[in-house]
Design a protein around this motif. Structure first.
Motif, mmCIF file in Angstrom:
data_model
loop_
_atom_site.group_PDB
_atom_site.id
_atom_site.type_symbol
_atom_site.label_atom_id
_atom_site.label_comp_id
_atom_site.label_asym_id
_atom_site.label_seq_id
_atom_site.Cartn_x
_atom_site.Cartn_y
_atom_site.Cartn_z
ATOM 1 N N VAL A 170 0.840 -1.198 0.000
ATOM 2 C CA VAL A 170 0.000 0.000 0.000
ATOM 3 C C VAL A 170 0.878 1.252 0.000
ATOM 4 C CG1 VAL A 170 -1.638 1.341 1.371
ATOM 5 C CG2 VAL A 170 -2.006 -1.099 1.043
ATOM 6 N N ARG A 171 1.940 1.246 0.804
ATOM 7 C CA ARG A 171 2.856 2.389 0.842
ATOM 8 C C ARG A 171 3.523 2.600 -0.518
ATOM 9 N NH1 ARG A 171 2.447 5.439 4.873
ATOM 10 N NH2 ARG A 171 2.294 4.579 6.943
ATOM 11 N N ALA A 172 3.857 1.505 -1.214
ATOM 12 C CA ALA A 172 4.483 1.623 -2.533
ATOM 13 C C ALA A 172 3.508 2.243 -3.532
ATOM 14 C CB ALA A 172 4.946 0.253 -3.021
ATOM 15 N N VAL A 173 2.233 1.902 -3.438
ATOM 16 C CA VAL A 173 1.248 2.450 -4.363
ATOM 17 C C VAL A 173 0.953 3.908 -4.035
ATOM 18 C CG1 VAL A 173 -1.152 2.287 -5.130
ATOM 19 C CG2 VAL A 173 0.209 0.212 -4.863
ATOM 20 N N LEU A 174 0.783 4.220 -2.753
ATOM 21 C CA LEU A 174 0.439 5.588 -2.363
ATOM 22 C C LEU A 174 1.589 6.563 -2.576
ATOM 23 C CD1 LEU A 174 -1.566 5.039 0.939
ATOM 24 C CD2 LEU A 174 -2.455 5.548 -1.333
ATOM 25 N N GLY A 175 2.798 6.100 -2.379
ATOM 26 C CA GLY A 175 3.955 6.965 -2.547
ATOM 27 C C GLY A 175 4.197 7.836 -1.326
ATOM 28 N N PRO A 176 5.297 8.584 -1.342
ATOM 29 C CA PRO A 176 5.657 9.382 -0.169
ATOM 30 C C PRO A 176 4.821 10.655 -0.009
ATOM 31 C CG PRO A 176 7.265 9.678 -1.909
ATOM 32 C CD PRO A 176 6.309 8.628 -2.388
ATOM 33 N N SER A 223 0.412 10.893 3.183
ATOM 34 C CA SER A 223 0.786 10.418 4.518
ATOM 35 C C SER A 223 -0.417 9.780 5.197
ATOM 36 C CB SER A 223 1.326 11.569 5.358
ATOM 37 O OG SER A 223 0.321 12.532 5.564
ATOM 38 N N VAL A 224 -0.308 8.483 5.436
ATOM 39 C CA VAL A 224 -1.312 7.709 6.159
ATOM 40 C C VAL A 224 -0.549 6.863 7.166
ATOM 41 C CG1 VAL A 224 -3.142 5.996 5.953
ATOM 42 C CG2 VAL A 224 -2.770 7.615 4.111
ATOM 43 N N ASN A 225 -1.035 6.817 8.408
ATOM 44 C CA ASN A 225 -0.296 6.041 9.406
ATOM 45 C C ASN A 225 -0.543 4.540 9.226
ATOM 46 O OD1 ASN A 225 -2.815 5.631 10.491
ATOM 47 N ND2 ASN A 225 -2.523 7.021 12.204
ATOM 48 N N ASP A 226 0.353 3.748 9.775
ATOM 49 C CA ASP A 226 0.311 2.295 9.606
ATOM 50 C C ASP A 226 -0.957 1.688 10.205
ATOM 51 O OD1 ASP A 226 2.672 2.246 8.247
ATOM 52 O OD2 ASP A 226 3.896 1.579 9.940
ATOM 53 N N LYS A 227 -1.433 2.256 11.292
ATOM 54 C CA LYS A 227 -2.631 1.721 11.951
ATOM 55 C C LYS A 227 -3.841 1.795 11.011
ATOM 56 C CE LYS A 227 -5.183 0.378 15.412
ATOM 57 N NZ LYS A 227 -5.470 -1.028 15.448
ATOM 58 N N LYS A 248 -10.706 8.427 1.842
ATOM 59 C CA LYS A 248 -10.843 8.885 3.227
ATOM 60 C C LYS A 248 -9.864 9.993 3.578
ATOM 61 C CE LYS A 248 -10.692 7.401 7.997
ATOM 62 N NZ LYS A 248 -10.235 6.391 8.916
ATOM 63 N N HIS A 249 -8.614 9.858 3.199
ATOM 64 C CA HIS A 249 -7.581 10.766 3.681
ATOM 65 C C HIS A 249 -7.157 11.831 2.679
ATOM 66 C CE1 HIS A 249 -6.881 8.665 7.421
ATOM 67 N NE2 HIS A 249 -6.934 7.541 6.751
ATOM 68 N N HIS A 250 -7.090 11.464 1.425
ATOM 69 C CA HIS A 250 -6.474 12.397 0.494
ATOM 70 C C HIS A 250 -7.471 13.051 -0.449
ATOM 71 C CE1 HIS A 250 -2.964 14.232 -1.214
ATOM 72 N NE2 HIS A 250 -3.312 13.862 -2.415
ATOM 73 N N TYR A 251 -8.358 12.283 -1.012
ATOM 74 C CA TYR A 251 -9.326 12.796 -1.966
ATOM 75 C C TYR A 251 -10.742 12.493 -1.479
ATOM 76 C CZ TYR A 251 -5.316 12.984 -5.088
ATOM 77 O OH TYR A 251 -4.114 13.243 -5.637
ATOM 78 N N PRO A 252 -11.238 13.192 -0.485
ATOM 79 C CA PRO A 252 -12.558 12.859 0.048
ATOM 80 C C PRO A 252 -13.699 13.175 -0.910
ATOM 81 C CG PRO A 252 -11.710 14.822 1.102
ATOM 82 C CD PRO A 252 -10.610 14.281 0.233
ATOM 83 N N MET A 253 -13.452 13.926 -1.974
ATOM 84 C CA MET A 253 -14.517 14.301 -2.885
ATOM 85 C C MET A 253 -14.719 13.307 -4.031
ATOM 86 S SD MET A 253 -15.590 16.817 -1.306
ATOM 87 C CE MET A 253 -16.823 17.410 -2.423
ATOM 88 N N ILE A 254 -13.928 12.243 -4.106
ATOM 89 C CA ILE A 254 -14.110 11.239 -5.155
ATOM 90 C C ILE A 254 -15.381 10.464 -4.830
ATOM 91 C CG2 ILE A 254 -13.193 9.141 -6.210
ATOM 92 C CD1 ILE A 254 -10.404 10.194 -5.611
ATOM 93 N N PRO A 255 -16.370 10.459 -5.720
ATOM 94 C CA PRO A 255 -17.623 9.757 -5.412
ATOM 95 C C PRO A 255 -17.466 8.253 -5.518
ATOM 96 C CG PRO A 255 -17.709 10.669 -7.606
ATOM 97 C CD PRO A 255 -16.405 11.138 -6.997
#
Length: 113
Positions: A49-55, A58-62, A85-92
């Motif tokens: 998931v970290r590899a796909v999201l990239g640096p 920022s999302v915590n491991d939990k 949820k964290h980065h693009y909340p407006m995506i339907p």
């Protein structure tokens, strides 16, 4: 109608002395803990998931672990959920894509009738 008199005369200390808490079930079961295989799958899933999201995201491991657990280790669903949820909340959601409530859409449907 005089049942309240029984409650008034009840000795609460005497009633509570009988309760030792042995019958109490808090929902925790030792078998609910993660197995070694689950821990490995979570660790690998977090890395994917970290590899796909990239640096840049920022999302915590939990949060990643919780969503991986919820989606049964499905990396694609986890990434989509975390992005919404964290980065693009407006995506339907896919279910919401077909719904339009703008006044222009209503006007177009009225003209066709």
């Amino acid at each position: 109608m005089s049942r309240h008199k029984l409650i008034k005369t009840m000795d609460l200390d005497d009633e509570l002395d009988d309760f030792d808490g042995a019958d109490y079930d808090d929902g925790f079961d030792a078998s609910d803990e993660l197995t070694a295989d689950d821990k490995v799958r979570l660790r690998e899933g977090v890395a994917q998931v970290r590899a796909v999201l990239g640096p840049s995201i920022s999302v915590n491991d939990k949060d990643i672990e919780d969503s991986l657990w919820h989606y049964y280790y499905d990396v694609d669903k986890t990434v989509n959920y975390l992005l919404r949820k964290h980065h693009y909340p407006m995506i339907p959601d896919a279910a919401e894509k077909g719904r339009t409530t703008s006044t222009r859409t209503v006007q177009i449907f009225k003209k066709e009738e």
